[in-house]
Motif scaffolding. Structure first.
Motif, mmCIF file in Angstrom:
data_model
loop_
_atom_site.group_PDB
_atom_site.id
_atom_site.type_symbol
_atom_site.label_atom_id
_atom_site.label_comp_id
_atom_site.label_asym_id
_atom_site.label_seq_id
_atom_site.Cartn_x
_atom_site.Cartn_y
_atom_site.Cartn_z
ATOM 1 N N ARG A 57 0.823 -1.225 0.000
ATOM 2 C CA ARG A 57 0.000 0.000 0.000
ATOM 3 C C ARG A 57 0.846 1.259 0.000
ATOM 4 N NH1 ARG A 57 -2.090 3.866 -0.643
ATOM 5 N NH2 ARG A 57 -4.148 4.681 -0.056
ATOM 6 N N PHE A 58 2.025 1.182 0.643
ATOM 7 C CA PHE A 58 2.895 2.356 0.730
ATOM 8 C C PHE A 58 4.306 1.980 0.266
ATOM 9 C CE2 PHE A 58 -0.348 2.709 4.013
ATOM 10 C CZ PHE A 58 -0.915 3.956 3.723
ATOM 11 N N PRO A 59 4.487 1.723 -1.019
ATOM 12 C CA PRO A 59 5.796 1.306 -1.531
ATOM 13 C C PRO A 59 6.865 2.358 -1.254
ATOM 14 C CG PRO A 59 4.301 1.896 -3.338
ATOM 15 C CD PRO A 59 3.469 1.871 -2.092
ATOM 16 N N GLY A 60 7.998 1.903 -0.743
ATOM 17 C CA GLY A 60 9.105 2.804 -0.448
ATOM 18 C C GLY A 60 8.987 3.511 0.881
ATOM 19 N N ARG A 61 7.832 3.396 1.542
ATOM 20 C CA ARG A 61 7.634 4.101 2.810
ATOM 21 C C ARG A 61 8.480 3.494 3.923
ATOM 22 N NH1 ARG A 61 7.677 5.353 7.200
ATOM 23 N NH2 ARG A 61 6.134 6.319 8.589
ATOM 24 N N ALA A 97 8.875 -2.646 13.750
ATOM 25 C CA ALA A 97 9.656 -1.517 13.230
ATOM 26 C C ALA A 97 8.760 -0.559 12.444
ATOM 27 C CB ALA A 97 10.785 -2.040 12.350
ATOM 28 N N MET A 98 7.810 -1.106 11.693
ATOM 29 C CA MET A 98 6.889 -0.247 10.942
ATOM 30 C C MET A 98 6.048 0.612 11.884
ATOM 31 S SD MET A 98 5.543 -2.958 8.039
ATOM 32 C CE MET A 98 6.521 -3.395 6.615
ATOM 33 N N GLY A 145 12.546 -5.107 4.479
ATOM 34 C CA GLY A 145 12.825 -6.120 5.489
ATOM 35 C C GLY A 145 12.343 -5.757 6.878
ATOM 36 N N ASP A 146 11.782 -4.517 7.061
ATOM 37 C CA ASP A 146 11.273 -4.153 8.384
ATOM 38 C C ASP A 146 10.134 -5.074 8.790
ATOM 39 O OD1 ASP A 146 12.981 -2.164 8.962
ATOM 40 O OD2 ASP A 146 11.581 -0.500 8.680
#
Length: 793
Positions: free
Chosen positions: A722-726, A735-736, A730-731
């Motif tokens: 849904r949020f590519p690059g955000r 961590a997210m 590997g998180d």
């Protein structure tokens, strides 16, 4: 192609808890064996009656340089690796251990570039395939740990990994010497037992064999034998008793006087009363003694037996009369005389007339060899019988008198005459015995008794001289020669082993440092908080080489070894399951990368990420891709489509396959796509979560346990897609959530930060371990949180 040109196939299998087996490989390959063409394993073409397979058929393109094989748990990954292991070792055991229950004969077919068709039929392989090195639970068990404990065998296996080719040769030499030494020790024990059986005096076999043989051995043996005979004679003389006399008690005249004593009329009347009382109560010969004993224990005129008053008793007065001191003296004398005669007439007793006469005869025969003694008077059977008869009569008369001391006991003049004759014959016999004993006493006094030490020394000297004489003749001669040769060879082995150990120790010290550095570099890439340290060779436990090493956990150094059962931290408790998996993988990857023939090596993984988090899974996939560029071929078995997709995404060349079961026990290897599988799995997870949030019931293809595990994976995939690059690649979910929280209200996901943290905590594997099962109500609440997050986006 011949077996000597095999390539190395390395198989990694993720431990569940860890993976199985290290197959033996050839350490040295000459350049003539390294061909320009890569030697690939094209396919495991056919398996029959092995593991869960009645039949497994390959129906897809051949394996590529990087081959991914997707298979669920229980779908035959370990079976496939067991077949490869069996082919590499040319050992049917791994297949025999996995015969299909209730099936027929096992068979297998592999297709390779170099060797063509490699087939297993009739319990053996037709040829050797490219060499196979397996990393699996057996590798971990042998080289890293067993049941989470690092054993001596684990360290010994790791030692073999660290050594390198030249070190392996030295280590093999040490093991060969150790085996030869063990065989020699067994042979020496057998020879020692045989020598001691042949020569019992040889208590110390080594000293016995080394003893110098005296020039005058015969004379010294004879001299020692003479000493022993004299010692034995002295001992026997000291121990043998004197002759025994026969005691007939008082003389005939005294016998008559005692028996003829009579009491007054009143005493006769009292005795008659007592006798009637004894007969009435059937008290027998012991009755008088019993009454006499009771009379002495009367207290306050009460009966000592029934505690009733004796007043008015018609027998108490006669008893006091009869058992007066005068009569007591008569009774005591009669009982004494009767007791003295009883042993002489006892049947087969040691003091009977016959026994005493026989024993004295035997003793006299022995003593006659030491001194001159006269013959003892002889008694024939008739005389002995007559003697027993008269003794028995006198014995009975004394018993009668003891029972009725007031009465006269008449034995008759004839019997008294016989008794007198017997007394005279026995007196003559006793006189002869006394005469013999005087001579015997002198012998006993003159001979004396040697000390125990003197006896032992004399016998030891004789036995040793006799044993030395036997040493020069068969079979003892050959036994001693064999023992000497074995001892000399054992000393040679000890010298050789010390020299090889010194060489191996120096070699391994350098190799251990280099190997430790390589493993620690991999552990750092895996993001672990521990390192190997103090790695060095040791020869504890019979001189067989192994490895000692420690684990440095954030500066705390912990020796790798078995826990002692106490509460102290140990390898088992300090390292997590993921840490142990990472250590095993690092040890093996480092071994593979150090191979000189890595470019000709095929590597096969089976779920090499067990118990790893997302970060370590990413590093594992990166190491696999790195090896696929260095090695001839890499084959990866896994039940996790996401992990295979992680490898496939950045791979330059890759073939993808899956194992499926169209029907029971019949499997097929077919084409497959990791990317498609991941996408389909992502959509299906969303359906399961939404359905449970709405109804509280699981769809048919999941369970509450599986659904609880899906929450974390689904949210991580959702946020990445849904949020590519955000987020950092590997998180994990934790961590997210922290990243969203740190971004503050400007982040569109900020209002869900709390829910994401709660979902992260709930979906951690440790969360449900305390309760043992998932709570359905809790799970539904968490699914609703997920749906709420999905609803906004």
């Amino acid at each position: 192609m011949q077996a000597e040109s095999r390539r190395n196939l390395i198989v990694f299998r993720t431990p569940r808890p860890f993976v199985r087996g290290v197959l033996p490989i050839e350490a040295n390959f000459t350049e003539s064996f390294l061909l320009e063409t890569k030697a690939l394993l094209k396919k495991i073409d056919l398996l029959e009656n092995i593991g869960r397979f009645v039949r497994l058929q390959h129906r897809a393109e051949p394996y590529g340089q990087l081959a991914l094989i997707f298979a669920g748990n229980g779908y035959g990954k370990s079976t496939a690796c067991a077949v490869l292991r069996s082919a590499n070792a040319q050992d049917p055991t791994p297949i025999a251990e996995r015969l299909h229950l209730g099936g027929g004969n096992a068979s297998a077919t592999l297709q390779t570039d170099e060797c063509g068709t490699v087939a297993f039929t009739g319990g053996s392989w037709n040829k050797a395939p490219p060499a196979i090195l397996v990393f699996d639970s057996e590798f971990v068990r042998r080289n890293v740990h067993a049941a989470e404990e690092v054993t001596r065998d684990n360290k010994r296996g790791l030692f073999q990994i660290i050594l390198g080719a030249s070190g392996v040769t030295l280590a093999q030499k040490i093991e060969e010497l150790a085996e030869e030494n063990a065989t020699l020790n067994g042979k020496l024990r057998d020879l020692e037992r045989a020598i001691k059986r042949a020569a019992p005096a040889a208590t110390d076999v080594t000293t016995f064999i080394a003893a110098k043989l005296p020039d005058n051995l015969v004379e010294r043996t004879q001299s020692a034998a003479g000493i022993v005979r004299r010692v034995d004679r002295a001992v026997e003389v000291s121990r043998r008793p004197l002759l025994a006399t026969i005691d007939l008690g008082c003389s005939p005249s005294e016998t008559s006087a005692i028996l003829q004593q009579a009491g007054e009329q009143e005493a006769d009347d009292n005795q008659a009363i007592i006798q009637a009382h004894l007969e009435k109560h059937m008290m027998g010969d012991q009755g008088s003694g019993w009454l006499r004993f009771g009379l002495t224990h009367i207290v306050d005129e009460d009966c000592p037996f029934c505690d009733q008053s004796l007043e008015g008793s018609r027998v108490i007065a006669p008893m006091r009369s009869i058992f007066s001191d005068e009569f007591k003296a008569i009774i005591d004398r009669c009982e004494k005389e009767a007791e003295g005669l009883s042993g002489l007439i006892a049947e087969a007793g040691p003091s009977s007339v016959e026994a005493v006469l026989a024993a004295n005869a035997d003793l006299l025969r022995f003593w006659s060899s030491f001194c001159s003694t006269e013959e003892l008077p002889d008694f024939d059977e008739e005389a002995i019988s007559e003697m027993r008869r008269i003794i028995a009569q006198i014995h009975a008369a004394f018993r009668t008198k003891a029972g009725n001391p007031a009465a006269v006991v008449d034995i008759g003049d004839d019997q008294l005459s016989v008794w007198d004759t017997v007394q005279l014959r026995i007196a003559a016999y006793n006189e002869a015995v006394q005469s013999a004993n005087e001579q015997i006493g002198k012998i006993k006094a003159d001979e004396g008794r040697p000390s125990e030490q003197e006896i032992a020394e004399a016998k030891t000297r004789l036995s040793k001289f006799e044993a030395l004489g036997k040493r020069e003749v068969e079979p003892l001669k050959s036994l001693c020669e064999d023992f000497t040769n074995c001892m000399q060879r054992r000393e040679e082995i000890a010298r050789e082993r010390r020299a090889v150990q010194d060489a191996l120790r120096e070699h391994t010290k350098a190799m251990a440092v280099e190997y430790q550095e390589g493993v620690n570099a991999l552990l750092e890439q895996f993001g672990t908080n521990f390192r190997l340290c103090q790695t060095e060779p040791t020869f504890k436990g019979g001189g067989i080489p192994n490895t000692e090493y420690c684990i440095d956990v954030d500066g705390y150094v912990l020796a790798a070894g078995e826990s002692k059962g106490g509460p102290e931290p140990s390898f088992r408790t300090v390292l997590s399951a993921g840490d142990k998996a990472s250590l095993a993988l690092a040890l093996f990857i480092n071994q593979a990368k150090k191979r000189a023939d890595l470019a000709e090596t095929i590597i096969v993984f089976d779920d090499p990420f067990s118990s790893q988090d997302a970060g370590r899974q990413f590093e594992t996939s990166a190491r696999i891709r790195e090896l696929s560029e260095l090695a001839c071929q890499v084959v990866v078995f896994s039940h996790d489509a996401r992990f295979l997709n992680m490898i496939q995404r950045d791979a330059t060349e890759c073939s993808e396959h899956q194992i499926v079961f169209p029907s029971d026990w019949h499997g097929t290897v077919s084409a497959w796509s990791a990317e498609t599988e991941v996408q389909q799995a992502y959509v299906r997870k969303a359906q399961r979560i939404r359905s449970y949030a709405a109804t509280g019931a699981c769809l048919s293809d999941t369970t509450v346990d599986a659904l609880a595990s899906d929450l974390r994976v689904f949210l991580e995939e959702f946020l990445d897609l849904r949020f590519p690059g955000r987020f950092v690649r590997g998180d994990n979910l934790g961590a997210m959530a922290r990243s969203i929280q740190d971004a503050g209200m400007a982040d569109p996901l900020f209002k869900h930060a709390t829910a994401l943290r709660e979902l992260n905590e709930y979906s951690r594997p440790e969360h449900h371990r305390g309760s043992g099962q998932v709570n359905p109500n809790q799970l539904r609440a968490q699914c609703r949180k997920v749906v709420a997050i999905l609803g906004d986006y």
